[in-house]
Design a protein around this motif. Structure first.
Motif, PDB file in Angstrom:
ATOM      1  N   LEU A   1      40.027  39.925  56.756  1.00  0.00           N
ATOM      2  CA  LEU A   1      40.694  41.207  57.028  1.00  0.00           C
ATOM      3  C   LEU A   1      42.200  41.178  56.722  1.00  0.00           C
ATOM      4  O   LEU A   1      42.882  42.185  56.893  1.00  0.00           O
ATOM      5  CB  LEU A   1      40.455  41.639  58.479  1.00  0.00           C
ATOM      6  N   ALA A   2      42.695  40.044  56.251  1.00  0.00           N
ATOM      7  CA  ALA A   2      44.111  39.963  55.850  1.00  0.00           C
ATOM      8  C   ALA A   2      44.330  40.895  54.661  1.00  0.00           C
ATOM      9  O   ALA A   2      43.438  41.069  53.827  1.00  0.00           O
ATOM     10  CB  ALA A   2      44.455  38.534  55.471  1.00  0.00           C
ATOM     11  N   TRP A   3      45.511  41.465  54.568  1.00  0.00           N
ATOM     12  CA  TRP A   3      45.747  42.476  53.527  1.00  0.00           C
ATOM     13  C   TRP A   3      45.588  41.908  52.119  1.00  0.00           C
ATOM     14  O   TRP A   3      45.134  42.595  51.217  1.00  0.00           O
ATOM     15  CB  TRP A   3      47.113  43.155  53.715  1.00  0.00           C
ATOM     16  N   LYS A   4      45.917  40.608  51.967  1.00  0.00           N
ATOM     17  CA  LYS A   4      45.824  40.013  50.626  1.00  0.00           C
ATOM     18  C   LYS A   4      44.372  39.944  50.167  1.00  0.00           C
ATOM     19  O   LYS A   4      44.055  40.212  49.013  1.00  0.00           O
ATOM     20  CB  LYS A   4      46.432  38.603  50.632  1.00  0.00           C
ATOM     21  N   THR A   5      43.480  39.552  51.096  1.00  0.00           N
ATOM     22  CA  THR A   5      42.059  39.473  50.746  1.00  0.00           C
ATOM     23  C   THR A   5      41.535  40.866  50.411  1.00  0.00           C
ATOM     24  O   THR A   5      40.800  41.054  49.437  1.00  0.00           O
ATOM     25  CB  THR A   5      41.247  38.878  51.917  1.00  0.00           C
ATOM     26  N   MET A   6      41.931  41.840  51.234  1.00  0.00           N
ATOM     27  CA  MET A   6      41.489  43.213  51.003  1.00  0.00           C
ATOM     28  C   MET A   6      41.984  43.701  49.634  1.00  0.00           C
ATOM     29  O   MET A   6      41.268  44.381  48.905  1.00  0.00           O
ATOM     30  CB  MET A   6      42.032  44.139  52.105  1.00  0.00           C
ATOM     31  N   MET A   7      43.219  43.294  49.313  1.00  0.00           N
ATOM     32  CA  MET A   7      43.790  43.719  48.027  1.00  0.00           C
ATOM     33  C   MET A   7      42.974  43.124  46.865  1.00  0.00           C
ATOM     34  O   MET A   7      42.605  43.823  45.927  1.00  0.00           O
ATOM     35  CB  MET A   7      45.248  43.250  47.938  1.00  0.00           C
ATOM     36  N   TRP A   8      42.650  41.814  46.971  1.00  0.00           N
ATOM     37  CA  TRP A   8      41.888  41.178  45.884  1.00  0.00           C
ATOM     38  C   TRP A   8      40.467  41.726  45.797  1.00  0.00           C
ATOM     39  O   TRP A   8      39.900  41.840  44.708  1.00  0.00           O
ATOM     40  CB  TRP A   8      41.875  39.651  46.049  1.00  0.00           C
ATOM     41  N   LEU A   9      39.917  42.068  46.952  1.00  0.00           N
ATOM     42  CA  LEU A   9      38.578  42.670  46.959  1.00  0.00           C
ATOM     43  C   LEU A   9      38.626  44.030  46.257  1.00  0.00           C
ATOM     44  O   LEU A   9      37.763  44.341  45.418  1.00  0.00           O
ATOM     45  CB  LEU A   9      38.088  42.816  48.412  1.00  0.00           C
ATOM     46  N   ALA A  10      39.661  44.812  46.582  1.00  0.00           N
ATOM     47  CA  ALA A  10      39.809  46.126  45.940  1.00  0.00           C
ATOM     48  C   ALA A  10      40.026  45.963  44.439  1.00  0.00           C
ATOM     49  O   ALA A  10      39.420  46.680  43.631  1.00  0.00           O
ATOM     50  CB  ALA A  10      40.972  46.882  46.574  1.00  0.00           C
ATOM     51  N   ILE A  11      40.858  44.968  44.057  1.00  0.00           N
ATOM     52  CA  ILE A  11      41.103  44.731  42.624  1.00  0.00           C
ATOM     53  C   ILE A  11      39.786  44.337  41.938  1.00  0.00           C
ATOM     54  O   ILE A  11      39.454  44.812  40.855  1.00  0.00           O
ATOM     55  CB  ILE A  11      42.184  43.632  42.429  1.00  0.00           C
ATOM     56  N   GLY A  12      39.035  43.466  42.614  1.00  0.00           N
ATOM     57  CA  GLY A  12      37.756  43.014  42.057  1.00  0.00           C
ATOM     58  C   GLY A  12      36.812  44.175  41.812  1.00  0.00           C
ATOM     59  O   GLY A  12      36.252  44.314  40.718  1.00  0.00           O
TER      60      GLY A  12
ATOM     61  N   LEU B   1      44.132  31.073  44.171  1.00  0.00           N
ATOM     62  CA  LEU B   1      44.004  31.936  45.349  1.00  0.00           C
ATOM     63  C   LEU B   1      43.329  31.198  46.504  1.00  0.00           C
ATOM     64  O   LEU B   1      42.539  30.283  46.271  1.00  0.00           O
ATOM     65  CB  LEU B   1      43.142  33.163  45.007  1.00  0.00           C
ATOM     66  N   PRO B   2      43.586  31.636  47.753  1.00  0.00           N
ATOM     67  CA  PRO B   2      42.818  31.074  48.873  1.00  0.00           C
ATOM     68  C   PRO B   2      41.347  31.501  48.758  1.00  0.00           C
ATOM     69  O   PRO B   2      41.041  32.482  48.068  1.00  0.00           O
ATOM     70  CB  PRO B   2      43.462  31.701  50.111  1.00  0.00           C
ATOM     71  N   HIS B   3      40.442  30.779  49.468  1.00  0.00           N
ATOM     72  CA  HIS B   3      39.019  31.010  49.215  1.00  0.00           C
ATOM     73  C   HIS B   3      38.570  32.448  49.483  1.00  0.00           C
ATOM     74  O   HIS B   3      37.762  33.001  48.739  1.00  0.00           O
ATOM     75  CB  HIS B   3      38.158  30.008  49.995  1.00  0.00           C
ATOM     76  N   ALA B   4      39.123  33.079  50.532  1.00  0.00           N
ATOM     77  CA  ALA B   4      38.678  34.435  50.859  1.00  0.00           C
ATOM     78  C   ALA B   4      39.083  35.412  49.753  1.00  0.00           C
ATOM     79  O   ALA B   4      38.289  36.271  49.346  1.00  0.00           O
ATOM     80  CB  ALA B   4      39.265  34.870  52.197  1.00  0.00           C
ATOM     81  N   SER B   5      40.299  35.252  49.240  1.00  0.00           N
ATOM     82  CA  SER B   5      40.754  36.137  48.160  1.00  0.00           C
ATOM     83  C   SER B   5      39.932  35.903  46.901  1.00  0.00           C
ATOM     84  O   SER B   5      39.553  36.859  46.204  1.00  0.00           O
ATOM     85  CB  SER B   5      42.227  35.889  47.850  1.00  0.00           C
ATOM     86  N   ALA B   6      39.663  34.613  46.599  1.00  0.00           N
ATOM     87  CA  ALA B   6      38.885  34.281  45.401  1.00  0.00           C
ATOM     88  C   ALA B   6      37.494  34.905  45.486  1.00  0.00           C
ATOM     89  O   ALA B   6      37.015  35.525  44.525  1.00  0.00           O
ATOM     90  CB  ALA B   6      38.775  32.762  45.260  1.00  0.00           C
ATOM     91  N   LEU B   7      36.850  34.757  46.647  1.00  0.00           N
ATOM     92  CA  LEU B   7      35.516  35.341  46.817  1.00  0.00           C
ATOM     93  C   LEU B   7      35.574  36.865  46.773  1.00  0.00           C
ATOM     94  O   LEU B   7      34.692  37.510  46.213  1.00  0.00           O
ATOM     95  CB  LEU B   7      34.904  34.882  48.147  1.00  0.00           C
ATOM     96  N   GLY B   8      36.642  37.428  47.352  1.00  0.00           N
ATOM     97  CA  GLY B   8      36.811  38.883  47.324  1.00  0.00           C
ATOM     98  C   GLY B   8      36.888  39.393  45.895  1.00  0.00           C
ATOM     99  O   GLY B   8      36.205  40.352  45.526  1.00  0.00           O
ATOM    100  N   LEU B   9      37.694  38.711  45.079  1.00  0.00           N
ATOM    101  CA  LEU B   9      37.861  39.124  43.685  1.00  0.00           C
ATOM    102  C   LEU B   9      36.525  39.074  42.934  1.00  0.00           C
ATOM    103  O   LEU B   9      36.124  40.028  42.273  1.00  0.00           O
ATOM    104  CB  LEU B   9      38.902  38.224  43.008  1.00  0.00           C
ATOM    105  N   LEU B  10      35.829  37.933  43.050  1.00  0.00           N
ATOM    106  CA  LEU B  10      34.613  37.749  42.248  1.00  0.00           C
ATOM    107  C   LEU B  10      33.432  38.574  42.762  1.00  0.00           C
ATOM    108  O   LEU B  10      32.717  39.192  41.974  1.00  0.00           O
ATOM    109  CB  LEU B  10      34.231  36.263  42.191  1.00  0.00           C
ATOM    110  N   ILE B  11      33.236  38.579  44.069  1.00  0.00           N
ATOM    111  CA  ILE B  11      32.091  39.336  44.604  1.00  0.00           C
ATOM    112  C   ILE B  11      32.340  40.835  44.435  1.00  0.00           C
ATOM    113  O   ILE B  11      31.437  41.589  44.086  1.00  0.00           O
ATOM    114  CB  ILE B  11      31.799  38.945  46.068  1.00  0.00           C
ATOM    115  N   GLY B  12      33.586  41.248  44.639  1.00  0.00           N
ATOM    116  CA  GLY B  12      33.941  42.651  44.407  1.00  0.00           C
ATOM    117  C   GLY B  12      33.668  43.032  42.960  1.00  0.00           C
ATOM    118  O   GLY B  12      33.077  44.083  42.676  1.00  0.00           O
ATOM    119  N   LEU B  13      34.056  42.146  42.053  1.00  0.00           N
ATOM    120  CA  LEU B  13      33.849  42.412  40.628  1.00  0.00           C
ATOM    121  C   LEU B  13      32.352  42.509  40.307  1.00  0.00           C
ATOM    122  O   LEU B  13      31.911  43.407  39.584  1.00  0.00           O
ATOM    123  CB  LEU B  13      34.492  41.286  39.821  1.00  0.00           C
ATOM    124  N   TYR B  14      31.591  41.597  40.884  1.00  0.00           N
ATOM    125  CA  TYR B  14      30.143  41.572  40.631  1.00  0.00           C
ATOM    126  C   TYR B  14      29.483  42.856  41.139  1.00  0.00           C
ATOM    127  O   TYR B  14      28.738  43.523  40.416  1.00  0.00           O
ATOM    128  CB  TYR B  14      29.558  40.329  41.316  1.00  0.00           C
TER     129      TYR B  14
END
Lengths: 165, 516
Positions: free
Chosen positions: B15-26, B55-68
Motif C-alpha cells: 500500500l506504499a505510494w511507490k508500489t501503487m505508482m508502479w502498479l498503475a504504471i504497469g 526496484l524493491p520486490h513489491a514495486s517490481a511485482l506491481g509493475l510486472l503483474i499490472g502489466l500482465y
C-alpha cells in the motif's frame, strides 16, 4: 531448362514443409552431436556418479528425435502460411536488423546515446515506410528524449556526454 | 496458517505510494501493449524485466503483474475496435466484439470486455490464493527425485500442449534444456557447451534470452511483415483499413448481470486451463467461447452479442492468476508470463517454489495482494482510458519496431553492463524469429531453460544421497515411480490423442462456425 526450373521450384516448396525444415534441423543437430562427441567433459563422470554431459546428451538426442519426427510424422507435408511464404527476406531482414542493432549499440555506448538514438530511430522508421522524413526525425528526437528521461528517473544512466549522469 | 506479521509487512509494502505508482504504471503500459497489435504481454514483461532489479520486490511485482493483467485485457480493445486482436488471447473477442462495433455498440462491447475481464480475473485470483498454499504443502513433502520427475512431467506437458505439432513443442523444450546447460558447472568448474567462447563461461543469462526471444524476435517478424506489406502496397495501392469510432450507449448493470453464466464458464475453464502448463490464455478464451456458444444457442453468440464477449474475455483473464499456481507451489512456471514473473522473483533473491511460503512469506503475501489490487487499477485505468487506447491501433507499426528494438538493446545491456549480453540477445532474437515463422512455440524453450539447472541440481542431490546409484536416485519412492509412469503415460497419450492439435481444431471450428 524448363524441367530444371520445375525441379528447383519443387525443391524450394519441399524445403518449406515440415519435412524440409526437419532435414535442415537434423543436419544442424548432427553437427552439434559431432562437436559434443569431441568434448571430453561430455563423458566425464564425477565423484557423485553424475556424468557432466548427461543433460546435454539427453537434450541433443531429444532434439534429434524431434527433428526426425518432423521428417516422418503425419505433418511432414504440412507447410504453415508463414512457412510457405518464406523467401530471401526472411533471412536478410532479421540479419540486417541484428547487425544494425549491434552497430547502434556500439555507437550509442561508445559515442553518445542522445546523438545516436534519434538517427537510429529516424532511419529505422523511414526505412520501414514512414513519410515524410520530417516526421521521422521529429519522432526520433521526441522518443529519444522520453526514453532517456524515463531511464534517468528509474536510476539507469544511459551514456551521454551532453547530459552526464 | 497465515503469518500475520508477514501479512502486515506485505500490506505496508504494497500500500506504499511507490508500489501503487508502479502498479498503475504497469497496468497503464500493459493495456497499451495489449491494445497495440504486434505486442504481447510476454514482449512487454520481457522488456520491463531488467528494470525490476533496481526496484524493491513489491514495486517490481506491481509493475510486472499490472502489466500482465493490463495486456491480457488490453488485447480486447483493438479486437473490438479494428477486428485486429492486440494479442492472440483476444482473438475470440473479435467475433462478437467487432460486429457490435459495426452496429454502433462499440462502447457497450468495450465495457463488457472490461467488466468480464475484471470479474473473472478477480475471482480466479481468489482461487489461486486458496489453492497455491495447499499445493505447496503437498510439494514440501517431495524429495529430489520426486521434484526431478515433476519437472520432467511439466516439460512433457508443455511440449505436448504448446502449439499444434508435438514434435515442434518438444523440440523447443529440448533446445531450452540444452541452452540451460551452457556455462561452467558449479560443482566441478568445468566449462560445458561454450564452443570455446570465454564469455559463455557464465552461461546464458535469462534476461538477454527472454528479451531476444519475445521482444527482438517479435519485432523482426513485424519488420519482415512491414517490408512485405510495403511492397504489396506499392504494387496494388495503399492498404485501406476500415475506420470506426467508439460510439453507442454504455452497459447497464442488468446487462452485465445477465452474462453471469458466460462469465462463470469463462472463469471455470480459464482457471483450469491457466493451472495446466502449456495451454495459456488463448486456449482459455476459445474454449470458454466455444462452450458458452454450444451451451446457450438461444443467446446467438457469434452474431454480435455481449454474451460472446463475456465468455471470451472471462476465459482469457481467468488464466492470469492460476498460471502462477504451478510456479508458486512447485517452482515450475506453466506459461511464458509465469516464467518471466518467476525470473523477476529470482532477481529479487526469492526463488519460486514451495519453500517460498516459509522463507519469503512477505513476498508471497505481497504477490497475492498485488494480484487482487491490480484488478482495481485495471478497472479504473481500463474504464477511463479504453476509448483513448482504442486509438493506439491506428499508430503506424513502423514506429513501433525501432523503438522496441532500441528498448531491447538497452534492456539486455543495462542488466549487467555486459556487451556480450547484447550479442546473446540478438542471437536469440534471430532464433526467436525463425521459431515464430516455423511455428515452433517459444514458451517451452524459456521454461525448460529455467528448469534445467533445478532439474540438474535435484538429480545430483539424489545421486549424492544414494551414493551414485542412478536407479535409486531416480526411483527412490512410490511417488517418484508414479511420476515417472505419468511422464511415460502422458507422453504416449499426447502422441496418440494429439491433444494440441485438437485444441487447435477447436479454435478453428469456432472461427469457421463464426465465419459461416
Amino acid at each position: 531448362m524448363d524441367g530444371e526450373t520445375a525441379n528447383a521450384d519443387k525443391r524450394a516448396v519441399w524445403l518449406r514443409t515440415n519435412q524440409g525444415v526437419g532435414v535442415v534441423i537434423t543436419v544442424m543437430i548432427g553437427l552439434l552431436l559431432l562437436y559434443l562427441s569431441q568434448q571430453d567433459w561430455v563423458f566425464e563422470k564425477l565423484r557423485d556418479g553424475f556424468q557432466l554431459g548427461f543433460f546435454t546428451i539427453v537434450s541433443a538426442f531429444t532434439m534429434l528425435a524431434c527433428s526426425l519426427a518432423m521428417i516422418f510424422d503425419g505433418h511432414k507435408r504440412q507447410s504453415d502460411k508463414e512457412m510457405a511464404a518464406m523467401d530471401r527476406k526472411d533471412f536478410t531482414v532479421p540479419a540486417i536488423a541484428a547487425a544494425v542493432c549491434f552497430i547502434y549499440f556500439k555507437l550509442a555506448w561508445g559515442f553518445d546515446f542522445l546523438l545516436v538514438t534519434p538517427v537510429f530511430l529516424a532511419v529505422g522508421v523511414y526505412v520501414l515506410g514512414i513519410r515524410p522524413i520530417r516526421k521521422c526525425v521529429i519522432s526520433g528526437v521526441i522518443i529519444t528524449v522520453i526514453i532517456f528521461a524515463m531511464f534517468r528517473v528509474i536510476g539507469i544512466s544511459l551514456p551521454s556526454f551532453i547530459i552526464p549522469a | 496458517m497465515v503469518n500475520v506479521e508477514a501479512l502486515q509487512e506485505a500490506l505496508i509494502l504494497v500500500l506504499a505510494w511507490k508500489t501503487m505508482m508502479w502498479l498503475a504504471i504497469g497496468v497503464f503500459i500493459g493495456v497499451g501493449v495489449g491494445a497495440m497489435p504486434g505486442l504481447s504481454a510476454s514482449t512487454g514483461i520481457a522488456l520491463m524485466l531488467p528494470l525490476t532489479f533496481t526496484l524493491p520486490h513489491a514495486s517490481a511485482l506491481g509493475l510486472l503483474i499490472g502489466l500482465y493483467k493490463g495486456a491480457v485485457y488490453g488485447g480486447s480493445i483493438s479486437a473490438i475496435s479494428f477486428a485486429t486482436p492486440g494479442t492472440s488471447e483476444a482473438a475470440a473477442t473479435v467475433f462478437d466484439g467487432h460486429k457490435m462495433m459495426r452496429a454502433g455498440q462499440g462502447r457497450k462491447a468495450l465495457l463488457m470486455a472490461l467488466y468480464a475481464s475484471i470479474t473473472a480475473d478477480f475471482l480466479s485470483d481468489v482461487i489461486t490464493i486458496l489453492i497455491a498454499p495447499l499445493l505447496a504443502l503437498v510439494a514440501l513433502e517431495f524429495g529430489p527425485s520426486e521434484r526431478f520427475w515433476l519437472m520432467v512431467l511439466a516439460v512433457c506437458l508443455l511440449g505436448a500442449l504448446s502449439g499444434a505439432h508435438l514434435a515442434k513443442g518438444m523440440l523447443s523444450a529440448a533446445i531450452g534444456l540444452y541452452v540451460g546447460t551452457i556455462g561452467i558447472d558449479p560443482i566441478s568448474s568445468v566449462s560445458r557447451n561454450t564452443f570455446d567462447l570465454w564469455w559463455l563461461a557464465g552461461g546464458v543469462k535469462l534476461i538477454p534470452l527472454v528479451i531476444g526471444v519475445f521482444a527482438m524476435g517479435a519485432m523482426m517478424e513485424k519488420a519482415v511483415e512491414i517490408v512485405r506489406e510495403n511492397e504489396r502496397a506499392k504494387k496494388f495501392g495503399g492498404i485501406v483499413r476500415e475506420k470506426l469510432t467508439v460510439t453507442g450507449e454504455g452497459l447497464s448493470w442488468k446487462e452485465y448481470v445477465s452474462c453471469w453464466r458466460e462469465m462463470s464458464i469463462g472463469l471455470g475453464i480459464g482457471t483450469f486451463v491457466g493451472m495446466l502448463p502449456g495451454l495459456g490464455s488463448t486456449v482459455g478464451a476459445f474454449m470458454a467461447y466455444g462452450v458458452a456458444k454450444s451451451a446457450y444457442p438461444e443467446k446467438k453468440i457469434g452474431t454480435g452479442v455481449i454474451e460472446g464477449i463475456a465468455a471470451a474475455e472471462a476465459g482469457n483473464n481467468a488464466t492470469v492468476g492460476p498460471t502462477l499456481v504451478p510456479l508458486l507451489a512447485f517452482g515450475i512456471p506453466g506459461s511464458a508470463a509465469a516464467a518471466l514473473i518467476g525470473a523477476a522473483l529470482m532477481l529479487q533473491g526469492a526463488t519460486p517454489g514451495p519453500r517460498m511460503f516459509e522463507l519469503f512469506p512477505t513476498v508471497i503475501y505481497s504477490l497475492f495482494l498485488i494480484l487482487l489490487i491490480g484488478n482495481v487499477f485495471n478497472l479504473f485505468i481500463g474504464r477511463l482510458f479504453a476509448f483513448i487506447y482504442a486509438k493506439l491501433g491506428e499508430l503506424p507499426a513502423p514506429l513501433l519496431v525501432p523503438i522496441v528494438m532500441m528498448m531491447a538493446v538497452i534492456g539486455s545491456y543495462s542488466f549487467e553492463n555486459n556487451p556480450y549480453d547484447v550479442i546473446v540477445m540478438l542471437f536469440f532474437g534471430v532464433m526467436g524469429y525463425f521459431m515464430r515463422v516455423l511455428k515452433v512455440p517459444e514458451a517451452p524453450m524459456v521454461i525448460t531453460f529455467l528448469l534445467a539447472p533445478q532439474a540438474e541440481e535435484n538429480i545430483r542431490r539424489g545421486l549424492l544421497i544414494q551414493e551414485g546409484d542412478w536407479s535409486a536416485a531416480l526411483f527412490n519412492s512410490p511417488l517418484a515411480i508414479g511420476l515417472a509412469i505419468a511422464v511415460v503415460f502422458f507422453t504416449y497419450l499426447s502422441t496418440r490423442l494429439r491433444m494440441a492439435e485438437r485444441m487447435e481444431e477447436i479454435t478453428h471450428e469456432v472461427e469457421e462456425s463464426d465465419k459461416a
